[in-house]
Design a protein around this motif. Structure first.
Motif, PDB file in Angstrom:
ATOM      1  N   ALA A 165      13.375 -24.150  14.283  1.00 13.16           N
ATOM      2  CA  ALA A 165      13.549 -24.013  15.733  1.00 13.16           C
ATOM      3  C   ALA A 165      14.244 -22.697  16.082  1.00 13.16           C
ATOM      4  O   ALA A 165      13.891 -22.040  17.072  1.00 13.16           O
ATOM      5  N   GLY A 166      15.229 -22.299  15.258  1.00 16.49           N
ATOM      6  CA  GLY A 166      15.904 -21.023  15.498  1.00 16.49           C
ATOM      7  C   GLY A 166      14.947 -19.853  15.361  1.00 16.49           C
ATOM      8  O   GLY A 166      15.012 -18.882  16.127  1.00 16.49           O
ATOM      9  N   LEU A 167      14.024 -19.961  14.398  1.00 15.18           N
ATOM     10  CA  LEU A 167      13.013 -18.904  14.229  1.00 15.18           C
ATOM     11  C   LEU A 167      12.133 -18.811  15.471  1.00 15.18           C
ATOM     12  O   LEU A 167      11.774 -17.703  15.908  1.00 15.18           O
ATOM     13  N   ALA A 168      11.791 -19.955  16.052  1.00 13.89           N
ATOM     14  CA  ALA A 168      10.982 -19.942  17.278  1.00 13.89           C
ATOM     15  C   ALA A 168      11.737 -19.257  18.419  1.00 13.89           C
ATOM     16  O   ALA A 168      11.140 -18.496  19.203  1.00 13.89           O
ATOM     17  N   ILE A 169      13.045 -19.508  18.523  1.00 16.13           N
ATOM     18  CA  ILE A 169      13.855 -18.844  19.562  1.00 16.13           C
ATOM     19  C   ILE A 169      13.856 -17.333  19.348  1.00 16.13           C
ATOM     20  O   ILE A 169      13.720 -16.546  20.291  1.00 16.13           O
ATOM     21  N   VAL A 170      13.989 -16.922  18.076  1.00 17.71           N
ATOM     22  CA  VAL A 170      13.997 -15.484  17.780  1.00 17.71           C
ATOM     23  C   VAL A 170      12.656 -14.856  18.143  1.00 17.71           C
ATOM     24  O   VAL A 170      12.601 -13.773  18.748  1.00 17.71           O
ATOM     25  N   VAL A 171      11.554 -15.527  17.785  1.00 14.66           N
ATOM     26  CA  VAL A 171      10.218 -14.993  18.096  1.00 14.66           C
ATOM     27  C   VAL A 171      10.058 -14.849  19.610  1.00 14.66           C
ATOM     28  O   VAL A 171       9.583 -13.809  20.107  1.00 14.66           O
ATOM     29  N   MET A 172      10.451 -15.892  20.354  1.00 11.91           N
ATOM     30  CA  MET A 172      10.329 -15.806  21.815  1.00 11.91           C
ATOM     31  C   MET A 172      11.219 -14.698  22.366  1.00 11.91           C
ATOM     32  O   MET A 172      10.809 -13.954  23.286  1.00 11.91           O
ATOM     33  N   ALA A 173      12.420 -14.553  21.828  1.00  8.27           N
ATOM     34  CA  ALA A 173      13.328 -13.505  22.302  1.00  8.27           C
ATOM     35  C   ALA A 173      12.735 -12.126  22.051  1.00  8.27           C
ATOM     36  O   ALA A 173      12.796 -11.243  22.919  1.00  8.27           O
ATOM     37  N   ILE A 174      12.149 -11.936  20.880  1.00  3.73           N
ATOM     38  CA  ILE A 174      11.557 -10.629  20.561  1.00  3.73           C
ATOM     39  C   ILE A 174      10.409 -10.315  21.510  1.00  3.73           C
ATOM     40  O   ILE A 174      10.291  -9.204  22.038  1.00  3.73           O
ATOM     41  N   VAL A 175       9.536 -11.306  21.750  1.00  2.00           N
ATOM     42  CA  VAL A 175       8.385 -11.068  22.635  1.00  2.00           C
ATOM     43  C   VAL A 175       8.867 -10.734  24.061  1.00  2.00           C
ATOM     44  O   VAL A 175       8.428  -9.740  24.660  1.00  2.00           O
ATOM     45  N   LEU A 176       9.768 -11.553  24.597  1.00  2.00           N
ATOM     46  CA  LEU A 176      10.249 -11.306  25.956  1.00  2.00           C
ATOM     47  C   LEU A 176      10.976  -9.966  26.056  1.00  2.00           C
ATOM     48  O   LEU A 176      10.837  -9.232  27.042  1.00  2.00           O
ATOM     49  N   ASP A 177      11.740  -9.639  25.019  1.00  2.00           N
ATOM     50  CA  ASP A 177      12.466  -8.367  25.043  1.00  2.00           C
ATOM     51  C   ASP A 177      11.507  -7.183  24.985  1.00  2.00           C
ATOM     52  O   ASP A 177      11.649  -6.222  25.741  1.00  2.00           O
ATOM     53  N   ARG A 178      10.517  -7.260  24.103  1.00  2.00           N
ATOM     54  CA  ARG A 178       9.579  -6.130  23.969  1.00  2.00           C
ATOM     55  C   ARG A 178       8.773  -5.936  25.246  1.00  2.00           C
ATOM     56  O   ARG A 178       8.508  -4.809  25.675  1.00  2.00           O
ATOM     57  N   VAL A 179       8.334  -7.033  25.851  1.00  2.00           N
ATOM     58  CA  VAL A 179       7.511  -6.921  27.070  1.00  2.00           C
ATOM     59  C   VAL A 179       8.323  -6.307  28.213  1.00  2.00           C
ATOM     60  O   VAL A 179       7.877  -5.357  28.867  1.00  2.00           O
ATOM     61  N   THR A 180       9.541  -6.814  28.444  1.00  2.00           N
ATOM     62  CA  THR A 180      10.339  -6.297  29.556  1.00  2.00           C
ATOM     63  C   THR A 180      10.872  -4.895  29.259  1.00  2.00           C
ATOM     64  O   THR A 180      11.007  -4.075  30.166  1.00  2.00           O
TER      65      THR A 180
END
Length: 643
Positions: free
Chosen positions: A311-326
């Motif tokens: 679950a922590g890995l999923a949070i990291v993946v989502m954080a990376i995607v949202l950070d890169r897009v914005t």
């Protein structure tokens, strides 16, 4: 005539500040040896003070009058209702079955396609590929619905935060008076650890997704306000005067000059708001926010490292995607070709239609690797705890015996009035009279919370972790500041470390060191190190090259140049790194209450889960705020005095 007789003039040299601090500490140690164990204001885990009982009574009274008191009927309940309805609507779009359908309006294929298209429009095709792969991976982990719940609450909080935050930021950018008013408020909001937002909000909005969303938007709004105001104030005066000379009205100046010129800074504020919201949504699982955070919390409470890691890995993946897009949106210089945007838009619409119509495109395929990841991590954890126990145990015992236990004993076993006297005296020496007054007020209120010993235990862990963070920051920051190559290699890693929510840091160290306070301290060190290292590196890099060259030309060695020139001239950066290190460490140490750190973090968590301890948990939240204010004000005052 008599000759003038010179009069001997005696002057008393002012003692150096370091010597005074040392004298205060020595006096503390001597008094501690004499008075240890007396007047320590100890309180058992299940014991309550009068304040805790009154807070329990207040909670009960609010619960009984929630549906009859006009303040709740027409204010708090209405806010909760509106926020809850909006959150439910966003969840119905992408996360939860709704509108008499067994699936959300937009299934997995539609979500992946829309997110990919937004990433391409905001950035480029590379960011689009990253977004597509990242979101598809969330489904492969077997956590699609949890991920969408987290995304839905994050988007809900971000939208509401921006609706209020950007206008307030514009106001602060245009009005000096409003900026002077709002800046201390924003400083206070950003100083408070994430845990602290949760307890008081549950008092007025109950435990549930609505409270979680409100806590998230309050936590996430300051970056949008601050960076919007900064962007508007950074617009060159010549540009504004040129608009005025052409006869622009104030509205035209704002919409045609200021906002377009400040666009990239405002988008950067949106990026920071999104990342803060994601971090808060995961922690808000403690007050029943659905999503990945809840999975992590349950796994941490049962010490299921494999599930927590997945679950922590999923949070990291989502954080990376949202950070890169914005981030791509704020830094974008060239527009994506219109043909590609149009083709992507058509593709996203087609995928959205398919996901609305067909089950195979709505529900993620029954293929997942999450259980495999969790099992592999669990096996690795067992191996580490079996084979590396002597090494990890030795490290843990060494740090505990040498650093943590002595400092904790000094703080916890000293009479409370002695600690107050020492801290106030240190505040006078380091920060001045005003800092001493703030320290005295904070410590007095800490006594009033009835959680003095838990506060001192938390403070001991915070100070130990901060010292280690500063050592890491100085060594690594100087290395980065003196080498462009090292800076280019390490800075992206530090940037990535700063986007991860606090929960994620606990998981690997739980595997290494099991559930102890040492685990929380190590996680706090890793969590706080990136910002502190970057601040020191920027401070060292900011030393004028001519000064460094002059030192080298006079024969100084590298060590002498660092210790005699670069670090003294970067003193302001060092004090700022200390301030940020303390705040980040405190935030993480209290989160460590989930994995055995105890003290204030445990009190807050217990307050959420046990009704009779609710008042104590609320008081613990207040104690965390007081510690944060004390440490922040003291280090800031010391920084001002040293420059």
């Amino acid at each position: 005539m008599t000759a003038a007789v010179p009069v001997a003039r005696f002057s008393f040299a002012r003692p150096r500040r370091g010597a005074v601090v040392l004298a205060i500490l020595v006096a503390w140690l001597v008094l501690w040896l004499v008075l240890r164990g007396t007047q320590t204001l100890s309180l058992g885990a299940a014991d309550l003070t009068g304040l805790h009982r009154r807070l329990n009574g207040l909670n009960d009274a609010i619960g009984e009058s929630r549906d009859s008191n006009p303040v709740f009927l027409y204010f708090f309940n209405e806010i909760r209702l509106v926020v809850a309805e909006f959150a439910t609507f966003v969840q119905a779009l992408i996360a939860q079955p709704a509108f008499d359908r067994p699936v959300p309006l937009l299934g997995w294929l539609g979500v992946v396609a829309v997110v990919t298209w937004i990433a391409v429009v905001a950035g480029n095709w590379r960011v689009g590929v990253l977004a597509a792969v990242g979101f598809f991976f969330l489904g492969l982990q077997g956590l699609w619905q949890e991920s969408m719940d987290t995304l839905a609450l994050t988007l809900t909080a971000v939208v509401i935060a921006l609706v209020f935050g950007i206008p307030l930021g514009i106001w602060a950018g245009l009005s000096d008076r409003f900026e002077r008013f709002i800046t201390p408020v924003l400083d206070f909001m950003q100083t408070m650890p994430t845990f602290v937002y949760l307890a008081p909000l549950t008092l007025f909005f109950l435990i549930g997704p609505a409270s979680a969303t409100i806590a998230t938007l309050i936590y996430a709004a300051p970056p949008a306000i601050r960076l919007t105001a900064h962007g508007i104030r950074s617009v060159p005066r010549d540009t504004v005067e040129a608009g005025d000379s052409l006869g622009s009205t104030r509205w035209q100046t704002l919409t045609k000059v200021l906002l377009p010129s400040a666009k990239s800074t405002i988008v950067l504020g949106i990026n920071q708001t999104v990342m803060a919201a994601l971090a808060m949504v995961t922690i808000a699982a403690l007050i029943d926010a659905p999503g990945l955070g809840k999975t992590v919390v349950k796994a941490l409470q049962t010490l299921d490292v494999g599930t927590a890691f997945n679950a922590g890995l999923a949070i990291v993946v989502m954080a990376i995607v949202l950070d890169r897009v914005t981030t791509a949106a704020s830094a974008k210089k060239r527009r994506t070709p219109r043909r590609l945007v149009a083709a992507g838009g058509v593709g996203a619409v087609v995928c959205a239609y398919l996901s609305f119509t067909y089950v195979w495109a709505a529900e993620f395929p029954d293929v997942e690797i999450g259980s495999t990841i969790a099992k592999a991590v669990a096996d690795a954890t067992d191996w580490v705890q079996t084979n590396l126990a002597p090494v990890t145990g030795a490290i843990k015992d060494a740090v505990t015996v040498v650093l943590i236990d002595p400092l904790q004993a000094l703080l916890v076993e000293s009479p409370w009035w002695l600690v107050v006297a020492v801290v106030v005296a240190l505040s006078v020496v380091l920060g001045g009279v005003r800092a001493a007054i703030v320290s005295a007020v904070c410590l007095g209120l800490l006594v009033g919370t009835g959680l003095w010993q838990d506060s001192m235990t938390t403070l001991a862990s915070t100070l130990v972790a901060t010292v280690i963070v500063l050592l890491l920051a100085v060594v690594t920051g100087v290395w980065m500041g003196r080498s462009d190559r090292v800076d280019r290699i390490l800075r992206p890693l530090l940037d990535a470390g700063q986007v991860m929510p606090a929960f994620v840091y606990l998981v690997p160290f739980l595997a290494l060191f099991a559930a102890t306070r040492f685990t929380a301290i190590v996680a706090a060190i890793v969590y706080a190190a990136p910002p502190a290292i970057k601040i020191v590196a920027d401070g060292v890099r900011g030393v004028p090259a001519t000064t460094v060259e002059a030192a080298l030309a006079s024969g100084s060695s590298a060590w002498q140049t660092i210790t005699k020139v670069q670090l003294p001239m970067a003193k302001r950066a060092l004090t700022l790194a200390t301030n940020q290190g303390l705040i980040y460490v405190l935030s993480m140490v209290v989160v460590g209450g989930l994995v055995g750190a105890g003290a204030l973090g445990y009190d807050v968590v217990a307050g959420f889960s046990q009704g009779q301890l609710y008042g104590k948990g609320l008081a613990a939240g207040l104690a965390i705020v007081l510690l944060g204010v004390l440490l922040d004000r003291l280090t800031q005052a010391a920084a001002r005095r040293s420059t």
